[in-house]
Design a protein around this motif. Structure first.
Motif, mmCIF file in Angstrom:
data_model
loop_
_atom_site.group_PDB
_atom_site.id
_atom_site.type_symbol
_atom_site.label_atom_id
_atom_site.label_comp_id
_atom_site.label_asym_id
_atom_site.label_seq_id
_atom_site.Cartn_x
_atom_site.Cartn_y
_atom_site.Cartn_z
ATOM 1 N N SER A 2 0.660 -1.071 -0.119
ATOM 2 C CA SER A 2 0.228 -0.080 0.020
ATOM 3 C C SER A 2 0.763 1.305 0.084
ATOM 4 O O SER A 2 2.010 1.425 0.455
ATOM 5 N N MET A 3 0.179 2.243 -0.514
ATOM 6 C CA MET A 3 0.761 3.524 -0.528
ATOM 7 C C MET A 3 -0.266 4.615 -0.164
ATOM 8 O O MET A 3 -1.332 4.439 -0.970
ATOM 9 N N ASP A 4 0.144 5.713 0.717
ATOM 10 C CA ASP A 4 -1.125 6.579 1.036
ATOM 11 C C ASP A 4 -0.444 8.071 1.191
ATOM 12 O O ASP A 4 0.821 7.998 1.651
ATOM 13 N N LEU A 5 -1.264 9.141 1.216
ATOM 14 C CA LEU A 5 -0.682 10.453 1.485
ATOM 15 C C LEU A 5 -1.376 11.018 2.568
ATOM 16 O O LEU A 5 -2.866 10.663 2.502
ATOM 17 N N THR A 6 -1.054 11.349 3.687
ATOM 18 C CA THR A 6 -1.687 11.898 4.731
ATOM 19 C C THR A 6 -1.484 13.453 4.799
ATOM 20 O O THR A 6 -0.073 13.837 4.989
ATOM 21 N N PHE A 7 -2.495 14.124 4.658
ATOM 22 C CA PHE A 7 -2.333 15.817 4.640
ATOM 23 C C PHE A 7 -2.314 16.160 6.189
ATOM 24 O O PHE A 7 -3.485 16.469 6.755
ATOM 25 N N CYS A 23 2.108 20.526 4.995
ATOM 26 C CA CYS A 23 2.803 19.119 5.515
ATOM 27 C C CYS A 23 1.857 17.981 4.959
ATOM 28 O O CYS A 23 0.955 17.957 4.915
ATOM 29 N N ILE A 24 2.628 17.003 4.372
ATOM 30 C CA ILE A 24 2.258 15.972 3.977
ATOM 31 C C ILE A 24 3.266 14.608 4.403
ATOM 32 O O ILE A 24 4.285 14.844 4.415
ATOM 33 N N ILE A 394 -9.893 16.180 -5.772
ATOM 34 C CA ILE A 394 -10.035 16.410 -4.110
ATOM 35 C C ILE A 394 -9.326 17.419 -3.702
ATOM 36 O O ILE A 394 -8.243 17.903 -3.935
ATOM 37 N N ALA A 395 -10.104 18.276 -2.820
ATOM 38 C CA ALA A 395 -9.726 19.300 -2.008
ATOM 39 C C ALA A 395 -9.356 18.823 -0.643
ATOM 40 O O ALA A 395 -10.037 18.146 0.106
ATOM 41 N N GLN A 400 -6.283 14.428 6.716
ATOM 42 C CA GLN A 400 -7.348 13.179 5.610
ATOM 43 C C GLN A 400 -6.039 12.562 4.963
ATOM 44 O O GLN A 400 -5.046 12.700 4.788
ATOM 45 N N THR A 401 -6.266 11.161 5.056
ATOM 46 C CA THR A 401 -5.390 10.474 4.219
ATOM 47 C C THR A 401 -6.123 9.873 3.003
ATOM 48 O O THR A 401 -7.176 9.267 3.040
#
Length: 409
Positions: A2-7, A23-24, A394-395, A400-401
């Protein structure tokens, strides 16, 4: 995998009670990397599911404060966290060793008491027997005492040797843990090393782990027109911070990219984008899966076109959208983008998902109660979707992930 981005922060300029600045965090099965670290980012990390101690790489897009001013504080907090973890591990090992030693001592004492009781009973019985038997028994007792003394001496020597070995092993384990403490690699424009070193040294902030700062040397076209009029010294000088190692200076290669990092799974490269000061976008390319499975994370920009080739086919594009379409001239004047500009670049590189971030404070977060005349970031999302067409827009919201879907070719 898996890969994800958390804002962790999606606001521009300065943090607000309900929204942090840039920051991400990128996470995969084995990696946890931070992109930009604006003021207050460490607080956002604490609110999220991200474990600060897992972050071992930090990428800074440019040296504006809303992307940088949280770095030194985050480093100090990370240092404290790692030091506490190391102390807890040492305490647990010491407790276990103490418990084992106590158990061994108890066993030895029980053995000695049993031996003494047996000896006393034997003595009473032999007193009723003949002198010859008593003589034989006395001889046996002498032999037993000699044997007990020898046994006790041997036991003491064994205990001392075990204690010495345990102490040596503990020392070796502590030394190994210190050398294996995860180091942090930081990447960013020239000047970042000088900035971080000055902050940590002037505040006399010790760091419990080793870190290095690798600097990206910008090219001439990234420099603003007034660069010579206001050009503070960017080159680092003087001794290293006690926790700092020697970093690299990374220059643009023949492909037009800055090659930052590569392991068995990922290649991370940077490309130039245009802003008011030297700024970069980062491309995380996945090596082990077929097809284009990678995110592109941009810093502030009014023109990311130099990155077009490197970013082609991205699964996810993270692009700023500071102001709405009607304020295009103002956005470009201050080096920023509108939703239309972001969506146009996303279509140019064939991105599958566009994530907007870096919103002006004039736009309230999604779901906020709007007063008369106020707008939310939903307006920016709608303006981008009108241009981007089929696909996800997506805004981003704080904390949010977004999961990155991996596509096969």
């Amino acid at each position: 995998m898996s890969m994800d981005l958390t804002f962790l922060g999606t606001a521009s300029c300065y943090p607000m009670p309900n929204r942090g600045v840039s920051c991400i965090v990128f996470k995969s099965d084995r990696q946890c990397w931070m992109f930009d670290c604006g003021e207050g980012s460490q607080t956002q990390v604490m609110k999220s599911s991200i474990k600060a101690a897992k972050i071992n790489k930090i990428f800074i897009t440019h040296l504006h404060g809303d992307h940088l001013f949280g770095l030194q504080g985050f480093m100090c907090t990370l240092s404290l966290n790692l030091a506490e973890q190391s102390s807890q591990q040492t305490s647990q090992q010491t407790s276990q060793q103490t418990s084992q030693q106590a158990s061994q001592q108890t066993s030895q004492q029980a053995s000695q008491q049993t031996s003494q009781q047996t000896s006393q009973k034997t003595s009473q019985q032999t007193s009723q027997k003949t002198s010859q038997q008593m003589s034989q028994q006395m001889s046996q007792k002498t032999s037993q005492k000699t044997s007990q003394q020898t046994s006790q001496q041997t036991s003491q020597q064994t205990s001392q040797q075990t204690s010495q070995k345990t102490s040596q092993q503990t020392s070796q384990q502590t030394s190994q843990q210190t050398s294996q403490t995860p180091s942090v690699e930081i990447y960013g424009p020239v000047g970042l090393r000088r900035y971080l070193r000055a902050c940590l040294e002037l505040s006399r902030s010790p760091i419990s782990f080793s870190y290095v700062v690798h600097e990206l040397e910008p090219v001439e076209e990234q420099l603003p027109g007034d660069w010579e009029d206001w050009h503070p010294e960017h080159t680092s000088c003087g001794p290293l911070h006690p926790g700092e190692g020697e970093g690299r200076t990374i220059r643009r290669d023949e492909t037009g990219a800055w090659h930052l990092f590569e392991d068995s799974r990922f290649v991370v490269k940077a490309g130039a984008i245009y802003h008011r000061i030297p700024c970069f976008g980062f491309v995380i390319q996945e090596k082990t899966l077929p097809g284009n499975s990678f995110p592109v994370i941009l810093g502030d920009t009014h023109d990311p076109s130099p990155l077009t080739s490197l970013a082609q086919g991205a699964d996810v594009l993270v692009h700023e959208a500071t102001l709405e379409n009607s304020m295009r001239s103002k956005a470009i004047e201050v080096g920023h983008s509108t939703p239309e500009m972001a969506a146009t670049f996303a279509k140019t590189i064939g991105a599958k998902t566009l994530i907007l971030t870096h919103f002006s404070q004039r736009y309230r977060p999604q779901g906020a109660t709007l007063e008369k005349g106020e707008e939310s970031v939903c307006k920016l999302q709608e303006e981008a979707a009108a241009v981007f067409g089929p696909g996800d827009v997506i805004a981003a919201q704080d904390l949010q992930t977004v999961h990155i879907l991996q596509h096969n070719s």
